[in-house]
Design an enzyme around this catalytic site. Structure first.
Site, PDB file in Angstrom:
ATOM      1  N   ASP A  93       0.839  -1.354  -0.009  1.00 28.91           N
ATOM      2  CA  ASP A  93       0.129   0.273  -0.086  1.00 28.91           C
ATOM      3  C   ASP A  93       0.499   1.276   0.036  1.00 28.91           C
ATOM      4  O   ASP A  93       2.028   0.614   0.280  1.00 28.91           O
ATOM      5  CB  ASP A  93      -1.013  -0.012   1.021  1.00 28.91           C
ATOM      6  CG  ASP A  93      -2.402   1.060   1.171  1.00 28.91           C
ATOM      7  OD1 ASP A  93      -2.808   1.450   0.678  1.00 28.91           O
ATOM      8  OD2 ASP A  93      -2.517   1.249   2.428  1.00 28.91           O
ATOM      9  N   HIS A 151       2.881   3.349  -8.643  1.00 25.29           N
ATOM     10  CA  HIS A 151       2.254   1.797  -9.247  1.00 25.29           C
ATOM     11  C   HIS A 151       3.520   1.208  -9.972  1.00 25.29           C
ATOM     12  O   HIS A 151       4.074   0.096  -9.458  1.00 25.29           O
ATOM     13  CB  HIS A 151       0.801   1.739  -9.913  1.00 25.29           C
ATOM     14  CG  HIS A 151       0.169   2.420  -9.320  1.00 25.29           C
ATOM     15  ND1 HIS A 151      -0.625   1.655  -7.897  1.00 25.29           N
ATOM     16  CD2 HIS A 151      -1.160   2.820  -9.595  1.00 25.29           C
ATOM     17  CE1 HIS A 151      -1.554   2.070  -7.547  1.00 25.29           C
ATOM     18  NE2 HIS A 151      -1.750   3.324  -9.022  1.00 25.29           N
ATOM     19  N   LEU A 156       9.699 -21.220  -4.963  1.00 32.84           N
ATOM     20  CA  LEU A 156       9.190 -19.560  -3.821  1.00 32.84           C
ATOM     21  C   LEU A 156       7.388 -20.500  -5.289  1.00 32.84           C
ATOM     22  O   LEU A 156       7.917 -19.881  -6.074  1.00 32.84           O
ATOM     23  CB  LEU A 156       9.485 -18.310  -4.509  1.00 32.84           C
ATOM     24  CG  LEU A 156       8.053 -17.533  -3.777  1.00 32.84           C
ATOM     25  CD1 LEU A 156       8.390 -17.346  -2.399  1.00 32.84           C
ATOM     26  CD2 LEU A 156       8.963 -16.068  -4.577  1.00 32.84           C
TER      27      LEU A 156
END
Ligand code: IPE
Ligand code: IPE
Ligand code: MG
Length: 246
Positions: free
Chosen positions: A21, A38, A132
């Protein structure tokens, strides 16, 4: 600053979830448009994935776009969708290189075709990777996920495949998007907001919460390591007393 050598490799969380955020505020501070934030946030994603791979973390789940985020101005939503397409396209070779498997949770059918196709392509391409598991929460709402599980289970009961009294936590978890994944032991949220915003409500029942005021585009590998170090200092009691544990 968190340094990698301070981390106890025998006490790593198997699953780390992040609420990324603060992109908009980061851009605003610099007098730029939100989309600039972003775009820079995507660089933080790269850094954190790299950190997770280095530490051999099993699962990393990133809150990338919430179901509620569809209510943002159309121009921002479009820019984010395009950024997701471009980022996946750009990173796919790295995922193959680093043995990362891409996964996604959420109402994916709401994504624009181009985004959906890029995502599912990358998921297919990386499906054989064994390192991962990188999960993007996209068009994701935890309450929706829970309702979907309730409906699936109710259907099975109606069809006579399952008895009400046999419904337990395991069966419930098998009907969530996160089926087969361990629950996150650590949840990180950046940008100084102290809320969960409809993220993994069931799964974080016993997660350690880590909040930082850093804005997501400023979050780097060292910050990720710092959060893990903080996690390692906590005593996870699961309802017991400290004396019982020691
Ligand atoms: C997080 O940053 C990214 C998404 C929710 C898509 P924000 O866009 O929420 O940034 P702030 O919170 O407005 O600063
Ligand atoms: C949560 O961030 C969703 C993502 C990080 C993708 P928001 O910025 O949308 O959350 P709220 O609305 O401020 O709680
Ligand atoms: Mg925000």
């Amino acid at each position: 600053m968190g340094s990698r050598d301070q981390i106890d490799l025998s006490k790593l969380p198997k699953h780390i979830a992040i609420i990324m955020d603060g992109n908009g505020r980061w851009a605003k501070e610099k007098g730029k448009l939100r989309v600039f934030g972003h775009r820079n946030g995507a660089l933080s994603v790269r850094a954190v994935v790299e950190g997770a791979v280095e530490l051999k973390i099993g699962y990393l789940t990133l809150y990338t776009f919430s179901l509620e985020n569809w209510n943002r101005p159309k121009i921002e939503v479009m820019a984010i969708m395009e950024l997701i397409v471009n980022t996946i396209h750009r990173e796919i070779e790295t995922f193959m290189d680093k043995n990362v498997r891409l996964n996604a949770i959420g109402d994916l059918d709401l994504l624009p075709n181009k985004c959906y196709n890029e995502l599912t392509n990358a998921m297919d391409k990386t499906s054989g990777n064994t390192g991962l598991v990188l999960t993007l929460a996209l068009s994701y709402s935890s309450r929706r996920e829970i309702l979907r599980a309730v409906r699936n289970i109710a259907d099975k009961v109606n069809a006579g495949e399952l008895r009400t009294e046999d419904i337990d936590e395991e069966i419930f978890e098998d009907n969530l998007f996160t089926k087969g994944m361990p629950n996150p032991e650590l949840l990180i949220r950046t940008s100084g907001e102290y809320r969960i915003s409809n993220y993994l409500l069931w799964q974080i029942a016993y997660a350690e919460l880590y909040f930082t005021t850093k804005l997501w585009p400023d979050f780097r590998k060292e910050d990720f390591f710092e959060a893990i170090l903080d996690y390692q200092k906590r005593e996870r009691r699961f309802g017991m007393t400290s004396e019982q544990l020691n």
